[in-house]
Design a protein around this motif. Structure first.
Motif, PDB file in Angstrom:
ATOM      1  N   ARG A 195      -1.586  -2.067  -4.077  1.00 36.61           N
ATOM      2  CA  ARG A 195      -0.137  -1.938  -4.173  1.00 36.61           C
ATOM      3  C   ARG A 195       0.385  -0.932  -3.147  1.00 36.61           C
ATOM      4  O   ARG A 195      -0.211   0.109  -2.930  1.00 36.61           O
ATOM      5  CB  ARG A 195       0.245  -1.475  -5.567  1.00 36.61           C
ATOM      6  N   PHE A 196       1.510  -1.280  -2.517  1.00 38.22           N
ATOM      7  CA  PHE A 196       2.146  -0.367  -1.589  1.00 38.22           C
ATOM      8  C   PHE A 196       3.639  -0.351  -1.855  1.00 38.22           C
ATOM      9  O   PHE A 196       4.175  -1.219  -2.545  1.00 38.22           O
ATOM     10  CB  PHE A 196       1.843  -0.739  -0.130  1.00 38.22           C
ATOM     11  N   ILE A 197       4.317   0.648  -1.300  1.00 38.78           N
ATOM     12  CA  ILE A 197       5.749   0.815  -1.544  1.00 38.78           C
ATOM     13  C   ILE A 197       6.573   0.020  -0.545  1.00 38.78           C
ATOM     14  O   ILE A 197       7.493  -0.693  -0.911  1.00 38.78           O
ATOM     15  CB  ILE A 197       6.114   2.307  -1.493  1.00 38.78           C
ATOM     16  N   GLU A 198       6.215   0.139   0.736  1.00 38.52           N
ATOM     17  CA  GLU A 198       6.980  -0.554   1.772  1.00 38.52           C
ATOM     18  C   GLU A 198       6.090  -0.844   2.971  1.00 38.52           C
ATOM     19  O   GLU A 198       5.220  -0.040   3.325  1.00 38.52           O
ATOM     20  CB  GLU A 198       8.160   0.320   2.212  1.00 38.52           C
ATOM     21  N   LYS A 199       6.324  -1.975   3.605  1.00 40.16           N
ATOM     22  CA  LYS A 199       5.613  -2.334   4.831  1.00 40.16           C
ATOM     23  C   LYS A 199       6.403  -1.785   6.020  1.00 40.16           C
ATOM     24  O   LYS A 199       7.593  -2.057   6.157  1.00 40.16           O
ATOM     25  CB  LYS A 199       5.481  -3.855   4.935  1.00 40.16           C
ATOM     26  N   LEU A 200       5.736  -1.002   6.869  1.00 37.23           N
ATOM     27  CA  LEU A 200       6.405  -0.364   7.997  1.00 37.23           C
ATOM     28  C   LEU A 200       6.076  -0.999   9.340  1.00 37.23           C
ATOM     29  O   LEU A 200       6.729  -0.694  10.339  1.00 37.23           O
ATOM     30  CB  LEU A 200       6.044   1.119   8.056  1.00 37.23           C
ATOM     31  N   GLY A 201       5.059  -1.819   9.391  1.00 40.94           N
ATOM     32  CA  GLY A 201       4.710  -2.437  10.663  1.00 40.94           C
ATOM     33  C   GLY A 201       3.383  -3.146  10.584  1.00 40.94           C
ATOM     34  O   GLY A 201       2.827  -3.343   9.503  1.00 40.94           O
ATOM     35  N   ILE A 202       2.882  -3.529  11.768  1.00 40.64           N
ATOM     36  CA  ILE A 202       1.615  -4.236  11.856  1.00 40.64           C
ATOM     37  C   ILE A 202       0.781  -3.652  12.993  1.00 40.64           C
ATOM     38  O   ILE A 202       1.306  -3.038  13.923  1.00 40.64           O
ATOM     39  CB  ILE A 202       1.801  -5.750  12.085  1.00 40.64           C
ATOM     40  N   TYR A 203      -0.533  -3.857  12.894  1.00 42.15           N
ATOM     41  CA  TYR A 203      -1.481  -3.474  13.939  1.00 42.15           C
ATOM     42  C   TYR A 203      -2.474  -4.607  14.071  1.00 42.15           C
ATOM     43  O   TYR A 203      -3.139  -4.976  13.108  1.00 42.15           O
ATOM     44  CB  TYR A 203      -2.179  -2.164  13.569  1.00 42.15           C
TER      45      TYR A 203
END
Length: 124
Positions: A32-40
């Protein structure tokens, strides 16, 4: 609740793909995470602009409220100019040779030093 900006792995076997997410430090890596900020995407070349994609406004917000980036994410943020880049540690225990290999290196260095001194003595 301690927040971390970290990588969550996705993709197939031998084809990694990571989401850069804000998550509680106690939650699982891919959980579980709060928010997606980007990708790599490590499969892309280093000079490709799509290798690391960040939502800069949201990253600044989460850093402002106290979220701590992981070492790898901190390096990404440093490259993008959003935070101070962390240096890669030069001397760690894991990247050093084992005891026997260190002993062999030391003996080889001593032999090379003795050979250099012998060559100096022969010249002079």
């Amino acid at each position: 609740m301690s927040l971390r900006i970290r990588l969550a792995r996705g993709g197939a076997k031998k084809r990694p793909f990571y989401r850069i997410v804000v998550a509680d430090s106690r939650s699982p890596r891919d959980g579980r995470f709060i928010e997606k900020l980007g990708i790599y995407d490590p499969m892309l070349s280093r000079d490709n602009e799509n290798r690391v994609v960040l939502k800069e406004e949201r990253v600044k917000y989460w850093l402002g409220v106290g979220a701590q980036p992981s070492d790898r994410v901190a390096r990404f943020l440093g490259f993008k100019g959003l935070a101070e880049a962390r240096a890669i540690p030069e001397q760690t225990r894991k990247n050093q040779p084992k005891a026997k290999a260190q002993e062999r290196l030391r003996v080889a260095a001593e032999k090379a030093k003795a050979a250099a001194e012998a060559a100096e003595g022969a010249e002079g």
